[in-house]
Write a protein that holds these residues in place. Structure first.
Motif, PDB file in Angstrom:
ATOM      1  N   ILE A  58       0.777  -1.203   0.086  1.00 45.51           N
ATOM      2  CA  ILE A  58       0.095  -0.152  -0.025  1.00 45.51           C
ATOM      3  C   ILE A  58       0.826   1.189   0.087  1.00 45.51           C
ATOM      4  CG2 ILE A  58      -1.796   1.510   1.365  1.00 45.51           C
ATOM      5  CD1 ILE A  58      -2.796  -1.171   2.389  1.00 45.51           C
ATOM      6  N   PHE A  59       1.888   1.271   0.748  1.00 43.66           N
ATOM      7  CA  PHE A  59       2.672   2.403   0.895  1.00 43.66           C
ATOM      8  C   PHE A  59       3.537   2.793  -0.387  1.00 43.66           C
ATOM      9  CE2 PHE A  59       7.033   4.209   1.796  1.00 43.66           C
ATOM     10  CZ  PHE A  59       6.457   5.275   2.715  1.00 43.66           C
ATOM     11  N   ASN A  60       3.780   1.836  -1.265  1.00 43.07           N
ATOM     12  CA  ASN A  60       4.542   1.961  -2.227  1.00 43.07           C
ATOM     13  C   ASN A  60       3.748   2.308  -3.416  1.00 43.07           C
ATOM     14  OD1 ASN A  60       7.110   1.438  -1.188  1.00 43.07           O
ATOM     15  ND2 ASN A  60       6.826  -0.673  -1.622  1.00 43.07           N
ATOM     16  N   LEU A  61       2.390   1.973  -3.316  1.00 43.96           N
ATOM     17  CA  LEU A  61       1.417   2.382  -4.416  1.00 43.96           C
ATOM     18  C   LEU A  61       0.865   3.878  -4.443  1.00 43.96           C
ATOM     19  CD1 LEU A  61      -0.753  -0.913  -4.604  1.00 43.96           C
ATOM     20  CD2 LEU A  61       0.654   0.161  -6.277  1.00 43.96           C
ATOM     21  N   LEU A  62       1.050   4.314  -3.298  1.00 43.09           N
ATOM     22  CA  LEU A  62       0.403   5.722  -2.924  1.00 43.09           C
ATOM     23  C   LEU A  62       1.629   6.663  -3.513  1.00 43.09           C
ATOM     24  CD1 LEU A  62      -0.693   5.438   0.519  1.00 43.09           C
ATOM     25  CD2 LEU A  62      -2.107   5.658  -1.396  1.00 43.09           C
ATOM     26  N   GLN A  63       0.982   7.673  -4.029  1.00 46.31           N
ATOM     27  CA  GLN A  63       2.068   8.868  -4.694  1.00 46.31           C
ATOM     28  C   GLN A  63       2.879   9.406  -3.435  1.00 46.31           C
ATOM     29  OE1 GLN A  63       2.442   9.532  -7.819  1.00 46.31           O
ATOM     30  NE2 GLN A  63       1.154   8.086  -8.153  1.00 46.31           N
TER      31      GLN A  63
ATOM     32  N   TRP B 215       1.763   8.536   5.420  1.00 48.60           N
ATOM     33  CA  TRP B 215       2.021   8.845   7.078  1.00 48.60           C
ATOM     34  C   TRP B 215       1.411   7.919   7.805  1.00 48.60           C
ATOM     35  CZ3 TRP B 215       4.221   9.684  11.372  1.00 48.60           C
ATOM     36  CH2 TRP B 215       3.413  10.017  12.632  1.00 48.60           C
ATOM     37  N   ASN B 216      -0.047   7.841   7.592  1.00 50.77           N
ATOM     38  CA  ASN B 216      -0.931   6.682   8.475  1.00 50.77           C
ATOM     39  C   ASN B 216      -0.145   5.448   8.197  1.00 50.77           C
ATOM     40  OD1 ASN B 216      -3.053   8.964   7.514  1.00 50.77           O
ATOM     41  ND2 ASN B 216      -3.073   8.596   9.771  1.00 50.77           N
ATOM     42  N   VAL B 217       0.082   4.947   6.985  1.00 50.34           N
ATOM     43  CA  VAL B 217       0.490   3.660   6.436  1.00 50.34           C
ATOM     44  C   VAL B 217       1.887   3.302   7.261  1.00 50.34           C
ATOM     45  CG1 VAL B 217       0.938   2.124   4.684  1.00 50.34           C
ATOM     46  CG2 VAL B 217      -0.798   3.777   4.382  1.00 50.34           C
ATOM     47  N   PHE B 218       2.675   4.321   7.203  1.00 47.21           N
ATOM     48  CA  PHE B 218       4.026   4.004   7.815  1.00 47.21           C
ATOM     49  C   PHE B 218       3.954   4.070   9.377  1.00 47.21           C
ATOM     50  CE2 PHE B 218       8.305   5.791   9.088  1.00 47.21           C
ATOM     51  CZ  PHE B 218       8.993   4.779   8.615  1.00 47.21           C
ATOM     52  N   SER B 219       2.836   4.744   9.794  1.00 43.89           N
ATOM     53  CA  SER B 219       3.087   4.513  11.258  1.00 43.89           C
ATOM     54  C   SER B 219       2.305   3.068  11.793  1.00 43.89           C
ATOM     55  CB  SER B 219       1.762   5.533  11.828  1.00 43.89           C
ATOM     56  OG  SER B 219       2.232   6.915  11.883  1.00 43.89           O
ATOM     57  N   ALA B 220       1.495   2.658  10.900  1.00 43.83           N
ATOM     58  CA  ALA B 220       1.008   1.202  11.121  1.00 43.83           C
ATOM     59  C   ALA B 220       2.040   0.096  10.880  1.00 43.83           C
ATOM     60  CB  ALA B 220      -0.037   0.913  10.061  1.00 43.83           C
TER      61      ALA B 220
ATOM     62  N   SER C   1       6.927  -6.902  16.429  1.00 46.80           N
ATOM     63  CA  SER C   1       7.934  -8.046  15.724  1.00 46.80           C
ATOM     64  C   SER C   1       9.101  -8.191  16.215  1.00 46.80           C
ATOM     65  CB  SER C   1       7.612  -8.146  14.297  1.00 46.80           C
ATOM     66  OG  SER C   1       8.306  -7.036  13.799  1.00 46.80           O
ATOM     67  N   GLY C   2       9.652  -6.805  16.590  1.00 52.46           N
ATOM     68  CA  GLY C   2      11.261  -6.425  17.037  1.00 52.46           C
ATOM     69  C   GLY C   2      12.087  -6.923  15.909  1.00 52.46           C
ATOM     70  N   ASN C   3      11.604  -6.639  14.618  1.00 53.35           N
ATOM     71  CA  ASN C   3      12.543  -6.996  13.440  1.00 53.35           C
ATOM     72  C   ASN C   3      12.787  -5.411  12.773  1.00 53.35           C
ATOM     73  OD1 ASN C   3      13.934  -7.746  11.154  1.00 53.35           O
ATOM     74  ND2 ASN C   3      12.142  -9.302  10.343  1.00 53.35           N
ATOM     75  N   PHE C   4      13.764  -4.833  13.615  1.00 51.72           N
ATOM     76  CA  PHE C   4      13.968  -3.360  13.112  1.00 51.72           C
ATOM     77  C   PHE C   4      15.027  -3.600  11.736  1.00 51.72           C
ATOM     78  CE2 PHE C   4      16.857   0.290  13.241  1.00 51.72           C
ATOM     79  CZ  PHE C   4      15.995   1.330  13.696  1.00 51.72           C
ATOM     80  N   GLU C   5      15.596  -4.804  11.320  1.00 59.85           N
ATOM     81  CA  GLU C   5      16.374  -4.743   9.977  1.00 59.85           C
ATOM     82  C   GLU C   5      15.351  -4.337   9.000  1.00 59.85           C
ATOM     83  OE1 GLU C   5      19.655  -4.564   9.885  1.00 59.85           O
ATOM     84  OE2 GLU C   5      19.757  -4.561  12.095  1.00 59.85           O
ATOM     85  N   ILE C   6      14.187  -4.756   8.942  1.00 58.45           N
ATOM     86  CA  ILE C   6      13.277  -4.627   7.958  1.00 58.45           C
ATOM     87  C   ILE C   6      13.071  -3.048   7.449  1.00 58.45           C
ATOM     88  CG2 ILE C   6      10.970  -4.697   7.005  1.00 58.45           C
ATOM     89  CD1 ILE C   6      10.583  -7.425   8.562  1.00 58.45           C
ATOM     90  N   LEU C   7      13.298  -2.228   8.691  1.00 63.19           N
ATOM     91  CA  LEU C   7      12.764  -0.867   8.543  1.00 63.19           C
ATOM     92  C   LEU C   7      14.260  -0.114   8.242  1.00 63.19           C
ATOM     93  CD1 LEU C   7      10.626   1.279   8.910  1.00 63.19           C
ATOM     94  CD2 LEU C   7      11.360   1.320  11.413  1.00 63.19           C
ATOM     95  N   ARG C   8      15.143  -0.653   8.663  1.00 65.62           N
ATOM     96  CA  ARG C   8      16.516   0.397   8.575  1.00 65.62           C
ATOM     97  C   ARG C   8      16.874   0.800   7.138  1.00 65.62           C
ATOM     98  NH1 ARG C   8      20.603   0.075  12.105  1.00 65.62           N
ATOM     99  NH2 ARG C   8      20.029  -2.271  12.774  1.00 65.62           N
ATOM    100  N   PRO C   9      16.730  -0.040   5.983  1.00 58.26           N
ATOM    101  CA  PRO C   9      17.196   0.585   4.982  1.00 58.26           C
ATOM    102  C   PRO C   9      16.185   1.663   4.318  1.00 58.26           C
ATOM    103  CG  PRO C   9      17.011  -1.878   4.697  1.00 58.26           C
ATOM    104  CD  PRO C   9      16.397  -1.543   5.945  1.00 58.26           C
ATOM    105  N   GLN C  10      14.949   1.585   4.652  1.00 60.02           N
ATOM    106  CA  GLN C  10      13.928   2.821   4.440  1.00 60.02           C
ATOM    107  C   GLN C  10      14.152   3.930   5.320  1.00 60.02           C
ATOM    108  OE1 GLN C  10      12.335   1.852   1.784  1.00 60.02           O
ATOM    109  NE2 GLN C  10      13.101  -0.122   2.010  1.00 60.02           N
ATOM    110  N   LEU C  11      14.973   4.032   6.299  1.00 60.19           N
ATOM    111  CA  LEU C  11      15.079   5.115   7.042  1.00 60.19           C
ATOM    112  C   LEU C  11      15.996   6.485   6.304  1.00 60.19           C
ATOM    113  CD1 LEU C  11      15.440   3.647  10.638  1.00 60.19           C
ATOM    114  CD2 LEU C  11      13.504   4.729   9.417  1.00 60.19           C
ATOM    115  N   LYS C  12      16.805   5.616   5.478  1.00 69.42           N
ATOM    116  CA  LYS C  12      17.543   6.663   4.867  1.00 69.42           C
ATOM    117  C   LYS C  12      16.532   7.941   4.132  1.00 69.42           C
ATOM    118  CE  LYS C  12      20.980   3.272   3.867  1.00 69.42           C
ATOM    119  NZ  LYS C  12      21.739   2.313   2.775  1.00 69.42           N
ATOM    120  N   LYS C  13      15.467   7.369   3.752  1.00 73.54           N
ATOM    121  CA  LYS C  13      14.422   8.358   2.973  1.00 73.54           C
ATOM    122  C   LYS C  13      13.378   9.126   3.924  1.00 73.54           C
ATOM    123  CE  LYS C  13      14.133   4.812  -0.659  1.00 73.54           C
ATOM    124  NZ  LYS C  13      13.297   4.050  -1.444  1.00 73.54           N
ATOM    125  N   LEU C  14      13.803   9.062   5.278  1.00 73.05           N
ATOM    126  CA  LEU C  14      13.013   9.582   5.987  1.00 73.05           C
ATOM    127  C   LEU C  14      12.693  10.993   6.083  1.00 73.05           C
ATOM    128  CD1 LEU C  14      10.848   8.907   8.578  1.00 73.05           C
ATOM    129  CD2 LEU C  14      12.760   9.297   9.993  1.00 73.05           C
TER     130      LEU C  14
END
Length: 431
Positions: free
Chosen positions: A119-124, A131-136, A144-157
């Protein structure tokens, strides 16, 4: 009941499906057991009303078989994306996906993350609902405690925050979520940096609010107990931290000690506030050790010579001389100083040091060192000048000596008579 599997490629924003909106909606409605509710809506061609029913009923997908979860949600995502009012439905979908997927206790978080990421990637990029999707997504990563999934995306924060046009309050909320997610995953350094970013969002009028003070104390405690954090300038420069001097005097004094003072100052503070340290659950042994490392860094930076005697280190750190080398090695490992030990001379040879704080005292030390270096350079210059003058004088003397020898040799050549010269010619004429 089975239905067409929808394959979504979110990066390219394409979907490969079979069937029109009405047919696909009927398939999903039948799967969710709400066919009778949406059929009249389909006949009236009220697509958004159909989607409302489907999205509301999609909460039940969290109890459906795991192997069918992704296909069902991909179809729902595809249908929702056909609406010009897509933002009407996504928050509710995010809410459903944030709840436990009881049919997949082990893989539920991963399944929900996949859907939310789609959903996040399909949105403009500039869509506010992102922002709501990212919060979810953050809530799921936290659970889940799986921070590694999130880490690469934080460069675009930073880019996302700009695109979403978040105000300071929403930015603070986002940074707070990220700090919690990182802390739960054991990423203390990442968590600390997000807390600092959250603190920077407080306007001057709110630096003394309870929220600002609580967050400031959280950052300060994290910095104090961290075994790798030694530079406190990032805290002392923040207005919210500075405001602690009025509301939390002990913490403010402790920060000042760790920022620029030495072990003796901490020892005095500890003796006066022993009960407070225990009440605040601060580890005195960890603080004491850290203060020793900082003290050694300070005396190494302030010494005028490049040699630091073992005895001086032992006195400053309040340790036996035989323990000095162990502490020096620890300070080097902490990257506070560089150098090498000389067991024979019982000194630490300093190669590089770093000031913990740079104020008036440090400027005076720098001025003193510059004066010393200037005097040394002046002396070297004078020695070089004398040597150069002596060399030029010696060269001139050698040149004069050479010229004198050449002139002498020329004079001796002029006084000689060549064989067959004028005398012989006169004798030949007489005959």
């Amino acid at each position: 009941m089975s239905f067409v599997i929808v394959h979504i490629q979110p990066i390219m924003q394409y979907c490969f499906v079979e069937g029109n909106f009405a047919d696909l909606s009927r398939d999903l409605a039948e799967y969710l057991h709400i066919s009778t509710e949406i059929e009249p809506l389909l006949e009236a061609n009220t697509k958004d009303e159909v989607l409302k029913k489907l999205v509301t009923a999609s909460a039940a997908l969290n109890t459906y078989p795991e192997k069918e979860f992704t296909a069902a949600y991909n179809l729902l995502v595809y249908l929702v994306m056909q609406s010009p009012n897509v933002n009407m439905f996504l928050p509710r979908m995010c809410e459903h996906l944030s709840k436990p997927i009881t049919s997949a206790p082990l893989n539920g978080s991963g399944l929900a993350l996949n859907v939310l990421t789609t959903i996040f990637n399909l949105l403009q990029p500039d869509n506010d609902v992102r922002w709501n999707v990212f919060s979810a997504i953050l809530r799921l990563v936290k659970n889940s405690g799986n921070f590694e999934i999130l880490r690469p995306q934080l460069k675009k924060l930073d880019q996302w925050i700009e695109e979403w046009e978040l105000d300071e309050e929403d930015q603070r909320k986002l940074y707070g979520q990220l700090a919690d997610v990182a802390e739960d995953a054991g990423e203390q350094g990442e968590s600390y940096q997000f807390i600092l970013k959250a603190l920077r969002t407080f306007p001057a009028s709110e630096v003394s609010t309870k929220e600002a003070q609580d967050l400031s104390l959280r950052a300060l405690k994290a910095a104090l107990i961290s075994s790798t954090h030694f530079d406190f300038h990032d805290l002392t420069s923040l207005p919210t931290i500075q405001a602690l001097s009025d509301s939390h005097a002990e913490y403010s004094e402790l920060l000042e000690i760790f920022s620029e003072k030495e072990l003796e100052d901490y020892t005095d503070f500890r003796d006066e506030n022993e009960d407070w340290i225990e009440t605040e659950a601060l580890d005195n042994s960890a603080l004491h050790r850290k203060m020793r490392l900082l003290t050694l860094a300070s005396i190494a930076a302030s010494t005028n010579s490049k040699e630091l005697e073992y005895k001086r280190i032992a006195k400053a750190l309040q340790v036996p001389v035989e323990d000095v080398e162990m502490w020096v090695i620890d300070v080097i490992r902490a990257q506070l100083i560089e150098g090498k030990l000389s067991q024979q001379k019982q000194v630490f040879l300093i190669h590089r040091t770093t000031y913990r704080v740079f104020g008036e005292k440090q400027w005076r030390e720098v001025a003193t060192r510059l004066d010393t270096w200037r005097s040394s350079l002046r002396a070297v210059k004078e020695v070089i000048s004398r040597e150069r003058q002596q060399a030029e004088a010696q060269k001139e003397r050698e040149l004069h000596e050479a010229e004198r020898k050449i002139a002498g040799a020329s004079g001796m050549g002029a006084g000689r008579r060549a064989p067959g010269g004028r005398d012989n010619m006169i004798e030949m004429g007489t005959d």
